[in-house]
Design a protein around this motif. Structure first.
Motif, PDB file in Angstrom:
ATOM      1  N   ASN A  24       0.795  -1.224   0.000  1.00  0.00           N
ATOM      2  CA  ASN A  24       0.000   0.000   0.000  1.00  0.00           C
ATOM      3  C   ASN A  24       0.834   1.284   0.000  1.00  0.00           C
ATOM      4  N   HIS A  25       2.131   1.163  -0.222  1.00  0.00           N
ATOM      5  CA  HIS A  25       2.989   2.338  -0.291  1.00  0.00           C
ATOM      6  C   HIS A  25       2.595   3.150  -1.516  1.00  0.00           C
ATOM      7  N   PRO A  26       2.495   4.432  -1.494  1.00  0.00           N
ATOM      8  CA  PRO A  26       2.986   5.369  -0.487  1.00  0.00           C
ATOM      9  C   PRO A  26       1.950   5.774   0.554  1.00  0.00           C
ATOM     10  N   TYR A  27       0.829   5.071   0.587  1.00  0.00           N
ATOM     11  CA  TYR A  27      -0.217   5.432   1.555  1.00  0.00           C
ATOM     12  C   TYR A  27       0.164   5.043   2.978  1.00  0.00           C
ATOM     13  N   ILE A  28       1.043   4.074   3.117  1.00  0.00           N
ATOM     14  CA  ILE A  28       1.572   3.685   4.429  1.00  0.00           C
ATOM     15  C   ILE A  28       3.098   3.770   4.371  1.00  0.00           C
ATOM     16  N   PRO A  29       3.731   3.992   5.510  1.00  0.00           N
ATOM     17  CA  PRO A  29       5.194   4.188   5.495  1.00  0.00           C
ATOM     18  C   PRO A  29       5.942   2.893   5.202  1.00  0.00           C
ATOM     19  N   PRO A  30       7.169   3.019   4.747  1.00  0.00           N
ATOM     20  CA  PRO A  30       7.992   1.827   4.580  1.00  0.00           C
ATOM     21  C   PRO A  30       8.380   1.257   5.940  1.00  0.00           C
ATOM     22  N   LEU A  31       8.741  -0.017   5.948  1.00  0.00           N
ATOM     23  CA  LEU A  31       9.329  -0.635   7.136  1.00  0.00           C
ATOM     24  C   LEU A  31      10.837  -0.528   6.986  1.00  0.00           C
ATOM     25  N   VAL A  32      11.517  -0.100   8.030  1.00  0.00           N
ATOM     26  CA  VAL A  32      12.959   0.086   7.974  1.00  0.00           C
ATOM     27  C   VAL A  32      13.597  -0.716   9.097  1.00  0.00           C
ATOM     28  N   TYR A  33      14.626  -1.482   8.748  1.00  0.00           N
ATOM     29  CA  TYR A  33      15.355  -2.304   9.709  1.00  0.00           C
ATOM     30  C   TYR A  33      16.850  -2.085   9.567  1.00  0.00           C
ATOM     31  N   VAL A  34      17.549  -2.014  10.685  1.00  0.00           N
ATOM     32  CA  VAL A  34      19.006  -2.071  10.679  1.00  0.00           C
ATOM     33  C   VAL A  34      19.360  -3.538  10.481  1.00  0.00           C
ATOM     34  N   LYS A  35      20.220  -3.831   9.512  1.00  0.00           N
ATOM     35  CA  LYS A  35      20.610  -5.208   9.200  1.00  0.00           C
ATOM     36  C   LYS A  35      22.118  -5.354   9.387  1.00  0.00           C
ATOM     37  N   PRO A  36      22.552  -5.579  10.625  1.00  0.00           N
ATOM     38  CA  PRO A  36      23.991  -5.645  10.876  1.00  0.00           C
ATOM     39  C   PRO A  36      24.647  -6.846  10.204  1.00  0.00           C
ATOM     40  N   THR A  37      25.906  -6.680   9.865  1.00  0.00           N
ATOM     41  CA  THR A  37      26.691  -7.802   9.349  1.00  0.00           C
ATOM     42  C   THR A  37      27.014  -8.722  10.523  1.00  0.00           C
TER      43      THR A  37
END
Length: 70
Positions: A24-37
């Motif tokens: 449903n983007h851009p009507y809802i925000p993206p999900l953002v995750y830190v993905k450490p090595t």
């Protein structure tokens, strides 16, 4: 390539993140995750939980604005 430069100290950080654009983007925000090595860890803070999910005012206050390009 520098990923992020701290605006006060000038220190450079290379922090891998994953940005998910939902159906449903851009009507809802993206999900953002830190993905450490493998040799990195997650620093839990008011903006990042133990699973790496990012909570930021820009995301929580997300609003879709329609633009007429014509």
């Amino acid at each position: 390539m520098n990923c992020c430069r701290h605006f006060l100290t000038g220190a450079t950080y290379n922090i891998p993140v994953c940005v998910w654009l939902q159906e449903n983007h851009p009507y809802i925000p993206p999900l953002v995750y830190v993905k450490p090595t493998n040799n990195m860890g997650i620093s839990v803070s008011k903006h990042v939980d133990a699973n790496g999910k990012v909570y930021h005012p820009y995301l929580t206050e997300w609003t879709y604005v329609s633009i007429d390009w014509g």
